[in-house]
Design an enzyme around this catalytic site. Structure first.
Site, PDB file in Angstrom:
ATOM      1  N   HIS A 122     -57.914  29.159 -59.795  1.00 22.87           N
ATOM      2  CA  HIS A 122     -57.079  28.247 -59.462  1.00 22.87           C
ATOM      3  C   HIS A 122     -57.019  27.096 -60.170  1.00 22.87           C
ATOM      4  CE1 HIS A 122     -60.865  27.061 -57.280  1.00 22.87           C
ATOM      5  NE2 HIS A 122     -60.346  25.809 -57.107  1.00 22.87           N
ATOM      6  N   ASP A 124     -56.482  22.873 -58.864  1.00 24.39           N
ATOM      7  CA  ASP A 124     -56.635  22.394 -57.560  1.00 24.39           C
ATOM      8  C   ASP A 124     -55.492  21.893 -56.818  1.00 24.39           C
ATOM      9  OD1 ASP A 124     -59.480  22.710 -57.455  1.00 24.39           O
ATOM     10  OD2 ASP A 124     -59.702  20.909 -58.988  1.00 24.39           O
ATOM     11  N   HIS A 280     -59.973  27.300 -62.769  1.00 21.22           N
ATOM     12  CA  HIS A 280     -61.435  27.691 -62.655  1.00 21.22           C
ATOM     13  C   HIS A 280     -61.735  28.745 -61.489  1.00 21.22           C
ATOM     14  CE1 HIS A 280     -60.464  24.271 -60.327  1.00 21.22           C
ATOM     15  NE2 HIS A 280     -61.454  24.192 -59.661  1.00 21.22           N
ATOM     16  N   ARG A 295     -68.040  16.754 -55.603  1.00 19.30           N
ATOM     17  CA  ARG A 295     -66.874  16.935 -56.242  1.00 19.30           C
ATOM     18  C   ARG A 295     -65.899  15.518 -56.097  1.00 19.30           C
ATOM     19  NH1 ARG A 295     -62.078  21.141 -56.022  1.00 19.30           N
ATOM     20  NH2 ARG A 295     -60.776  19.166 -55.581  1.00 19.30           N
TER      21      ARG A 295
HETATM   22  C1  SIN Z   1     -64.029  24.152 -56.913  1.00 18.02           C
HETATM   23  O1  SIN Z   1     -63.339  24.975 -57.134  1.00 18.02           O
HETATM   24  O2  SIN Z   1     -63.760  22.806 -56.900  1.00 18.02           O
HETATM   25  C2  SIN Z   1     -65.537  24.433 -56.887  1.00 18.02           C
HETATM   26  C3  SIN Z   1     -66.234  24.908 -58.193  1.00 18.02           C
HETATM   27  C4  SIN Z   1     -67.475  25.361 -58.016  1.00 18.02           C
HETATM   28  O3  SIN Z   1     -68.235  24.961 -57.112  1.00 18.02           O
HETATM   29  O4  SIN Z   1     -68.113  25.773 -59.132  1.00 18.02           O
END
Ligand code: SIN
Length: 304
Positions: A122, A124, A280, A295
């Site tokens: 995805h 974000d 990611h 995050r």
């Molecule tokens: C995310 O998708 O923001 C999390 C990525 C992760 O925890 O590696």
């Protein structure tokens, strides 16, 4: 084929990729894969970043799509201060921010959780009208092994499409929804929402936005595929059934290994990815262990 390199099973070898290692005045940049991703050395983010060092980090971010800065010892405020250099901070809609530190989401998977957060390809929150420019992820606690994050270069994925496919996709928009339950991520998100007392925000699961299938990066001017298996449900003006075959092709195509890199986290490492041209995927391969990341999400613009 001019290069003399045979196509395997009819799939053309990938051309292009990210730039080589380079030294700027204040930092060095070491790519970790052919497609995207680079480790930056020479910056201590606990100290204020001067204009020159920030400009170099920003340049490397645009060129490599996801950058990693390791061995950082950051307080939550220092983490926020770094993210703010790239733009205003926005809250993640489904999870309560960390106590006392608005703007930081705790991405946690405990020893007993089975689902992880972000465990599918995805970009974000593309179900928002103005999805984020990028996100910063900082590793606080890690399992002894596993819990890596994969990234994929959506410029390369676009460039590798045939001219016919590019022409067909060019005018299309795609609908993104926060409620693609079949994909599994909603469950992990709901768990985090429950744990952080923000479960009332489940109402927001019907959030939807439509965006160009191919977006032009506002800073580099390059074109990138902008649909994802996590959030894209169908092409605007078409049914889900009509959209599915082409979307399925794009989801498979975009995640070809040649377009990706894989980052093995260390405590104190920080990643900053560009949601406008990279996707990611958080690997969920560490059952029975705890992983805690902080995050921060950076405000973006309306995709065009
Ligand atoms: C995310 O998708 O923001 C999390 C990525 C992760 O925890 O590696």
């Amino acid at each position: 084929m001019a290069s003399g390199c045979p196509a395997y099973n009819g799939i053309e070898p990938i051309r292009g990729g990210q730039p080589d290692a380079m030294s700027y005045e204040t930092i060095t940049v070491e790519p970790i894969a052919g497609a995207l991703g680079a480790v930056i050395r020479g910056a201590d983010l606990s100290q204020p970043l001067g204009q020159q060092r920030f400009a170099e980090i920003h340049d490397a971010f645009l060129k490599h799509l996801v950058i990693f800065l390791e061995d950082q010892e950051l307080t939550p405020d220092q983490l926020l201060a770094f993210a703010r250099r790239f733009g205003p901070i926005v809250n993640y809609p489904f999870v309560q921010d960390m106590d006392g530190h608005p703007g930081i989401t705790e991405v946690i998977k405990t020893e007993t959780d089975t689902l992880n957060f972000g465990g599918l390809w995805h970009s974000d929150t593309t179900y928002l009208p103005t999805p984020p420019l990028g996100s910063v992820l900082y590793a606080r606690e890690l399992p002894p092994r596993g819990g890596d994050t994969l990234f994929a270069n959506m410029y390369l994925a676009y460039d590798a499409l045939s001219d016919g496919m590019k022409t067909m996709l060019a005018p299309l928009r795609a609908v993104c929804t926060a409620a693609l339950r079949a994909q599994g991520n909603v469950n992990a998100r709901e768990r985090l929402a429950d744990q952080t007392g923000k479960s009332q925000n489940r109402d927001m699961l019907d959030m939807e936005a439509d965006h160009p299938v191919i977006r032009t990066h506002p800073e580099t001017g390059r074109k990138a595929i902008y649909v994802s298996s996590a959030h894209t449900s169908h092409f605007a003006g078409m049914t889900r059934a009509e959209s599915a075959p082409i979307l399925h092709f794009l989801f498979e195509h975009m995640s070809r290994p040649e377009f990706t890199c894989r980052y093995r986290w260390k405590v104190g490492a920080l990643a900053l990815w560009d949601n406008r041209c990279a996707q990611h995927y958080a690997l969920n391969d560490y059952q029975g262990y705890r992983r805690l990341m902080h995050r921060v999400t950076i405000e973006g613009d309306t995709p065009v």
